[in-house]
Design an enzyme around this catalytic site. Structure first.
Site, PDB file in Angstrom:
ATOM      1  N   SER A   1      -4.217   2.954   4.702  1.00 33.33           N
ATOM      2  CA  SER A   1      -4.502   2.329   3.405  1.00 33.33           C
ATOM      3  C   SER A   1      -4.500   0.806   3.543  1.00 33.33           C
ATOM      4  CB  SER A   1      -3.444   2.786   2.387  1.00 33.33           C
ATOM      5  OG  SER A   1      -3.680   2.194   1.136  1.00 33.33           O
TER       6      SER A   1
ATOM      7  N   HIS B   1       6.819  -7.485  -2.141  1.00 31.98           N
ATOM      8  CA  HIS B   1       6.655  -6.731  -0.893  1.00 31.98           C
ATOM      9  C   HIS B   1       7.585  -7.308   0.181  1.00 31.98           C
ATOM     10  CE1 HIS B   1       3.352  -4.418  -2.337  1.00 31.98           C
ATOM     11  NE2 HIS B   1       2.441  -5.353  -2.292  1.00 31.98           N
TER      12      HIS B   1
ATOM     13  N   PHE C   1      -9.944  -0.485  -4.515  1.00 34.39           N
ATOM     14  CA  PHE C   1      -8.483  -0.646  -4.495  1.00 34.39           C
ATOM     15  C   PHE C   1      -7.834   0.725  -4.643  1.00 34.39           C
ATOM     16  CE2 PHE C   1      -4.374  -1.114  -6.507  1.00 34.39           C
ATOM     17  CZ  PHE C   1      -3.777  -2.063  -5.713  1.00 34.39           C
TER      18      PHE C   1
ATOM     19  N   LYS D   1      -8.297   6.573  -2.171  1.00 33.90           N
ATOM     20  CA  LYS D   1      -8.320   8.041  -2.123  1.00 33.90           C
ATOM     21  C   LYS D   1      -7.122   8.655  -2.840  1.00 33.90           C
ATOM     22  CE  LYS D   1     -10.948   8.789   2.135  1.00 33.90           C
ATOM     23  NZ  LYS D   1     -10.929   9.464   3.450  1.00 33.90           N
TER      24      LYS D   1
ATOM     25  N   LYS E   1       0.801  -1.232   0.000  1.00 35.59           N
ATOM     26  CA  LYS E   1       0.000   0.000   0.000  1.00 35.59           C
ATOM     27  C   LYS E   1       0.835   1.283   0.000  1.00 35.59           C
ATOM     28  CE  LYS E   1      -3.504  -0.954  -0.510  1.00 35.59           C
ATOM     29  NZ  LYS E   1      -3.908  -1.541  -1.822  1.00 35.59           N
TER      30      LYS E   1
END
Ligand code: A3P
Length: 306
Positions: free
Chosen positions: A151, A121, A266, A269, A61
């Site tokens: 997030s 990640h 997904f 914002k 994220k």
């Protein structure tokens, strides 16, 4: 008539989603990961990188998809049609992904011709050693911890592949303790930051990308050794803007039955400072105290105030 059918379809899809079990967690070397990733760990660790691989790494994220799309457009000289050839997760395999029914990230990457761009990640110490042996280029994108946490919380709410995040208050504690999937945010960003002293890593920040996308995209172009005209750069800035990516089915992760967009999209914002809508005053105080302790041994700094 059609509207009724649509309603029915949405209802039955939601019912299906609510029945899906949440993903489970396990650990490798003290780092919490998806249980399925741990089951396949030997294969992931033995993954053979190639010298011309590019690895896009991040804490989940932090702006991974955004960086991926920028890279793909740069590699295709700004050709938007080429970048829309398939969803981002197919263009750039997700290394430690082992989720059925998708092919496993390592298998997908093995089957891909060079040059490949891969996503991970993983914390730096869990990256398969062949990436370092082959001296592969890496782009690491980092995001300030508060917005990153918010997030991630909303993503876990809508993503049945990950464990149930529980309430925000519960999640806040789990995140600070570094027990979320992919481990501690603090260790992740700090250890990747350290690694760049001994390895070709371009370390970029989500907040800088928001503030001046053109400048940050230029850095990526330079790092990749490309030379693109100004108008191509402008085109890339436009096509990787939040609104365009939100409406692009090749980047917005729609059509994934594990994700419930009614709970949270997904592409949610795409702003800085959303943590102010989520943190209580007490949480902010506790967070700041913890943050100071964890970040005392690094030169790395983040912008948290919009
Ligand atoms: P929010 O949930 O705060 O909106 P990742 O790709 O690493 O999963 O990161 C997802 C986060 O990056 C989401 O943050 C998403 O909205 C944001 N994001 C994705 N594309 C973006 C873009 N083009 N501009 C700004 N933010 C973007």
């Amino acid at each position: 008539m059609q509207a009724v059918d649509k309603d029915e379809a949405a209802k039955s899809w939601e019912a299906e989603w609510s029945l899906l079990p949440h993903g489970e967690a396990s650990q490798i070397d003290g780092i919490t990961l998806e249980k399925q990733t741990c089951s396949l760990w030997e294969k992931i660790w033995a993954f053979q990188a190639r010298p011309d691989d590019l690895l896009i790494a991040s804490y989940p994220k932090a702006g991974t998809t955004w960086t991926q799309e920028i890279v793909d457009l740069i590699q295709n000289d700004g050709d938007v049609e080429k970048s829309r050839r398939s969803p981002i997760q197919q263009r750039q395999p997700f290394l430690e992904c082992t989720r059925d029914p998708q092919p496993k990230g390592v298998d997908q990457a093995d089957a891909m011709p060079s040059p490949r761009t891969l996503k991970t990640h993983l914390p730096v110490q869990l990256v398969p050693p062949s990436f370092w042996e082959k001296n592969c280029k890496v782009i690491y994108v980092a995001r300030n911890a508060k917005d990153n946490m918010v997030s991630y919380y909303h993503f876990q709410r809508m993503n049945k592949r990950l464990p149930d995040p529980g309430s925000w208050d519960e999640y806040f504690e789990v995140f600070l303790a570094g027990k979320v999937i992919w481990g501690s945010w603090f260790e992740h960003v700090k250890n990747w930051w350290r690694k760049k002293d001994s390895h070709p890593i371009l370390y970029i920040f989500y907040e800088d990308m928001l503030k001046d996308p053109k400048r940050e995209i230029r850095k990526v172009i330079e790092f990749l050794g490309k030379n693109l005209k100004e108008e191509v750069l402008d085109k890339i800035v436009y096509h990787t803007s939040f609104d365009v990516m939100k409406n692009n089915p090749m980047t917005n992760y729609t059509h994934d039955k594990h994700l419930n967009y009614k709970l949270s999209p997904f592409m949610r914002k795409g702003i800085m400072g959303d943590w102010k809508n989520q943190f209580t005053e007490a949480q902010n105080k506790k967070f700041n105290e913890d943050y100071e302790k964890h970040m005392a041994d690094t030169s790395l700094t983040f912008c948290m105030e919009p």
